[in-house]
Design a protein around this motif. Structure first.
Motif, PDB file in Angstrom:
ATOM      1  N   ARG A  87       0.847  -1.180   0.000  1.00 46.98           N
ATOM      2  CA  ARG A  87       0.000   0.000   0.000  1.00 46.98           C
ATOM      3  C   ARG A  87       0.888   1.236   0.000  1.00 46.98           C
ATOM      4  N   THR A 160      -2.086  -1.088  -7.122  1.00 43.97           N
ATOM      5  CA  THR A 160      -2.698  -0.960  -5.800  1.00 43.97           C
ATOM      6  C   THR A 160      -2.406   0.412  -5.206  1.00 43.97           C
ATOM      7  N   ASP A 164      -4.795   3.646  -4.202  1.00 40.89           N
ATOM      8  CA  ASP A 164      -4.729   4.349  -2.921  1.00 40.89           C
ATOM      9  C   ASP A 164      -4.713   5.862  -3.140  1.00 40.89           C
TER      10      ASP A 164
END
Length: 361
Positions: A87, A160, A164
């Motif tokens: 993340r 990913t 975010d």
């Protein structure tokens, strides 16, 4: 199409922090594998992985990737499951700078400028044209035994992180150079689209208008502060990593033969103590670099198919082939003979030219 900006590095062999290795050990632990098993081929201890100031050589992380594959397999599903663990917060100050950028374009430019603060092995190239953004992943320099796993991990992790930064991002297309797996469910879970396989390159395509979108957590003061810290980090890292390359170059000139740390220090006109300290600051050590150079040279010699395992061992300075075989298996998880067979060119019937005629070691 025009490239948005050139990435700061063109090769994966740059020092990096421990956050990615820590993430992989926790991922493995969730699958029942103790962290110590993943670190066995490195000089790292589990307690060191929480040291945010520690820099490690890229080949240390590569060894952890190989250990992870050795324990859990190299299935696409596993690589993509791992990718979804990365993340924006995984990247520390680098991630905070991206998330605080005014627009997605600013975040992408920042990421490319400070790419050596990331954990990628595949180098991303971002191009814009005809109303589309193309993100192409270059895995040409990644070792073949881990290339498919790492291109999926790196590409999936980038996507990913982009989600975010800007949750509404959706891909228009995803292409992969490798062949199709038995199921694509994990691809759809990660990227939101069904990929096309056996293409010329690994790439994702999305609408160029996303570049102008403001990021939800944009903050000019925060991004300026983060950028200054990233600049300082990169400057220190690039300075410290230079000594590793100097040692590698001298070991390569010696053909991987270990001349001893004292001799290498003499050639670099520093004391052995200073050399040991500077290598530690760069997150590596002399024995680690000897192994790295020997592994690289061994793989290159085995790839030619012209030398036997015994010849390669002799050229690398091993007194006995058995010692080389043991070391090579520790580096790669396979014997030199198995590596040579795996990477041999295939004949018209799908068999390597040497199939059935080589050493069984």
């Amino acid at each position: 199409m025009a490239e948005l900006a050139a990435p700061a590095v063109e090769d994966w062999d740059f020092p990096r922090g421990t956050a990615s290795i820590l993430l992989m050990t926790r991922f493995a632990e969730d699958h029942g594998v103790p962290p110590a098993r993943l670190l066995a081929g490195t000089s790292l201890e589990p307690a060191q992985l929480t040291d945010h100031d520690l820099q490690v050589d890229a080949r240390q992380e590569l060894a952890v990737v190989r250990a992870l594959i050795g324990e859990l397999g190299d299935a696409d599903d596993l690589a993509l499951e791992l990718a979804r663990r990365y993340r924006v917060t995984t990247f520390g100050i680098f991630g905070f700078a991206c998330i605080s950028s005014p627009t997605l374009r600013d975040a992408v430019l920042f990421a490319l400028r400070f790419l050596d603060l990331s954990f990628t092995f595949c180098i991303p190239h971002v191009s814009v044209g005809a109303g589309r953004i193309t993100l192409a992943m270059d895995d040409s320099r990644v070792p073949g035994d881990v290339a498919r796993f790492l291109v999926l991990r790196d590409h999936g992790a980038i996507h990913t992180v982009m989600r975010d930064l800007l949750p509404e991002i959706t891909l228009e297309a995803l292409e992969c150079r490798h062949s199709a797996p038995s199921t694509v469910d994990s691809y759809v879970d990660t990227f939101g689209v069904r990929p096309r396989f056996s293409r010329e390159t690994h790439r994702a395509v999305l609408d160029a208008r996303y570049l102008t979108y403001p990021l939800p957590q944009a903050n000019e003061q925060t991004v300026a502060l983060c950028a200054a810290q990233c600049e300082a980090l990169v400057t220190r890292k690039r300075h410290r990593s230079g000594i590793s390359q100097l040692v590698r170059e001298r070991l390569v000139r010696l053909g991987g033969v270990d001349a001893g740390m004292d001799e290498i220090a003499r050639q670099l006109t520093v004391s052995p103590r200073t050399l040991r300290r500077r290598l530690a600051e760069a997150g590596t050590g002399y024995r680690v670099l000897v192994d790295e150079v020997r592994q690289t040279l061994a793989e290159e010699m085995l790839d030619t198919g012209a030398l036997s395992v015994e010849d390669v061992a002799l050229r690398l300075g091993y007194a006995e082939a058995s010692s080389f075989i043991y070391a090579f298996k520790r580096w790669t998880g396979m014997t030199p003979a198995a590596y040579a067979r795996r990477n041999a060119p295939r004949g018209p019937l799908g068999r390597s030219p040497s199939a059935g005629s080589g050493s069984s070691r």
